[in-house]
Design a protein around this motif. Sequence first.
Motif, PDB file in Angstrom:
ATOM      1  N   ALA A  49      43.142 122.146  77.720  1.00  0.00           N
ATOM      2  CA  ALA A  49      42.252 122.347  76.576  1.00  0.00           C
ATOM      3  C   ALA A  49      42.981 122.075  75.274  1.00  0.00           C
ATOM      4  O   ALA A  49      42.427 121.467  74.346  1.00  0.00           O
ATOM      5  N   ALA A  50      44.230 122.514  75.185  1.00  0.00           N
ATOM      6  CA  ALA A  50      45.014 122.262  73.977  1.00  0.00           C
ATOM      7  C   ALA A  50      45.250 120.772  73.778  1.00  0.00           C
ATOM      8  O   ALA A  50      45.182 120.258  72.655  1.00  0.00           O
ATOM      9  N   ALA A  51      45.530 120.073  74.878  1.00  0.00           N
ATOM     10  CA  ALA A  51      45.725 118.628  74.787  1.00  0.00           C
ATOM     11  C   ALA A  51      44.450 117.924  74.349  1.00  0.00           C
ATOM     12  O   ALA A  51      44.480 116.965  73.566  1.00  0.00           O
ATOM     13  N   THR A  52      43.324 118.416  74.840  1.00  0.00           N
ATOM     14  CA  THR A  52      42.041 117.840  74.443  1.00  0.00           C
ATOM     15  C   THR A  52      41.801 118.041  72.958  1.00  0.00           C
ATOM     16  O   THR A  52      41.379 117.116  72.247  1.00  0.00           O
ATOM     17  N   ALA A  53      42.063 119.252  72.455  1.00  0.00           N
ATOM     18  CA  ALA A  53      41.864 119.528  71.036  1.00  0.00           C
ATOM     19  C   ALA A  53      42.713 118.597  70.180  1.00  0.00           C
ATOM     20  O   ALA A  53      42.248 118.043  69.175  1.00  0.00           O
ATOM     21  N   ALA A  54      43.963 118.408  70.586  1.00  0.00           N
ATOM     22  CA  ALA A  54      44.847 117.521  69.828  1.00  0.00           C
ATOM     23  C   ALA A  54      44.360 116.083  69.880  1.00  0.00           C
ATOM     24  O   ALA A  54      44.370 115.360  68.877  1.00  0.00           O
ATOM     25  N   SER A  55      43.915 115.648  71.051  1.00  0.00           N
ATOM     26  CA  SER A  55      43.478 114.265  71.211  1.00  0.00           C
ATOM     27  C   SER A  55      42.219 113.960  70.412  1.00  0.00           C
ATOM     28  O   SER A  55      41.990 112.823  70.002  1.00  0.00           O
ATOM     29  N   GLY A 103      40.041 110.026  84.318  1.00  0.00           N
ATOM     30  CA  GLY A 103      40.505 111.060  83.410  1.00  0.00           C
ATOM     31  C   GLY A 103      40.453 110.667  81.949  1.00  0.00           C
ATOM     32  O   GLY A 103      40.780 111.477  81.081  1.00  0.00           O
ATOM     33  N   ALA A 104      40.047 109.430  81.636  1.00  0.00           N
ATOM     34  CA  ALA A 104      39.997 108.988  80.250  1.00  0.00           C
ATOM     35  C   ALA A 104      38.722 109.474  79.577  1.00  0.00           C
ATOM     36  O   ALA A 104      37.637 109.438  80.168  1.00  0.00           O
ATOM     37  N   VAL A 105      38.832 109.949  78.350  1.00  0.00           N
ATOM     38  CA  VAL A 105      37.669 110.382  77.588  1.00  0.00           C
ATOM     39  C   VAL A 105      36.860 109.161  77.178  1.00  0.00           C
ATOM     40  O   VAL A 105      37.370 108.225  76.561  1.00  0.00           O
TER      41      VAL A 105
END
Length: 555
Positions: A49-55, A103-105
Amino acid sequence: MFSITTAGSRARRLALVSGAAVLTGTLLAAGTTAASAGAVPAAAEAGAAAATAASLGLGGEEQLIVKDVIKDADGTVHTRYERTYAGLPVLGGDLVVHRNAGGAVTSVTKATEADIKVASVTPKLAPAAAHSAAVQAAEAANTTGASAGDSPRKVIWAADGKPVLAYETVVTGVQRDGVTPSRLRVITDADTGRKLHEAQLILDIAGGITAKSGAAAAKPSAAAPAAVGTGASQYSGSVSLNTTKTSSGFSLVDSVRGGSSTVDLKHKTSGNGTVFTDADNKWGNGLPGNNQTAAVDAAYGAAQTWDFYKNVLHRNGIKNDGRAPVSRVHYGSAYQNAFWDDQSFTITYGDGAGNQHALTQLDVAGHEFSHGVTSATADLQYSGESGGLNEATSDIFGTAVEWNANNAQDKGDYLLGEKIDIFGNGKPLRYQDKPSKDGRGSADYWSAGVGNLDVHYSSGVANHFFYLLSEGSGAKDINGVHYDSPTVDGSTVTGIGRDKAVQIWYKALTAYFTSTTDYHGAREATLKAAADLYGANSAEAKAVAAAWAGVNVKP
């Protein structure tokens, strides 16, 4: 490249730079399916989740909290997040991240496009002032006994555009009809004291159209032996009921379906109620004078709704976690309503006019259960256009439950509550083919002011869309009922069948709706859902566009 879609006004799109959010597929453990996706991932997923927020380029003060995860058959994953700012909940800040099988957004659906930031998280207004303002707002809404027992919660309010520091206060009491409980959520600007929003958290089916007049009951041990009894219902004929064997007979607890229990409130409006018991596992006699009859309908409705979600939509209960709600019958006296309470996880039914027409019909059970599903997924705010969509979602799935049950005594139709005789003239509560036939102001078509209507009437736009998508426009007889569904411009819409329409709506709700989705956002969401399920250029996707155009929701 992936896109960000705002689920609010007209679904404005923003493009972000390619490669900015390519993540490894660490969010889900291998093998997760839609049937188990509702369970929130373990604490180990916090890093993802933290990685998602940063991305996504969220600010350093922002954090994402996983609420719901859906995995499609092709490996696409839709992860719904709630958001915090400086540790404060961001109301209207929810978003859904869509990842491909690798796994790519690929895209992000956001409840708001605004950057989440405020000048300070120190309020100028004392909590006591927000408390007083919220109680006054509840009293202005004719809430009797208005009381806010808990201190106001400091939040960021982001649902109306520019985020502001605010207080959230929940005021309890009794609604204007004098019997329906009230939990009114009031949002107050933490600097000025101005009311920003209010919405009812007790979600009823009738919308307070009449002036007549809890906590979950304990469940037995999971090891208690299951049994099968028979019930004589008021609306659905003779039915089978899963019950639980006890030392003295049987209890109306369905251990096969998440421990679903049916309790007797004995005409009270508070308390836990008492689980129904019976010596010979034969329940009710089909007449409203028998205390067990309403319980039979409620238990049967809960079972049919559970089976619909599990077998048709592959969802394991309201929260997708295998837990069932409690059904409470005999609420108050001559109470002509039914409601969902998310806090106590209960469905509550009144006995109707003269205590002769309990609101326990199949589609009513499906309606109230589905309010819980909406809360567990998109959590559509219960006001404005999002509130209309919330109410319509319950109508749509309530209708689908009735059709799926295939009960000869309560045949599938596009009428809501046609057997409960809530008006005393034999007419249903709502009509999906032409909502305005209710004569109470339900909207057939979208207009700029539709969000100002009570949610039970603004829901007409989505109900009409669903009927057109399922059956098409014009006059026809279906299952013994005559319908005649118009379009705003006289265009012809060809339906794709109810089964496909239900799948599209559920897909949109769980993958693309957010808390602030309006009717134009719903159009975009259902087009995406149809593209996912049947192809972007499919007949189904074209029918979705045509049905929305038919109710005046256009690009």
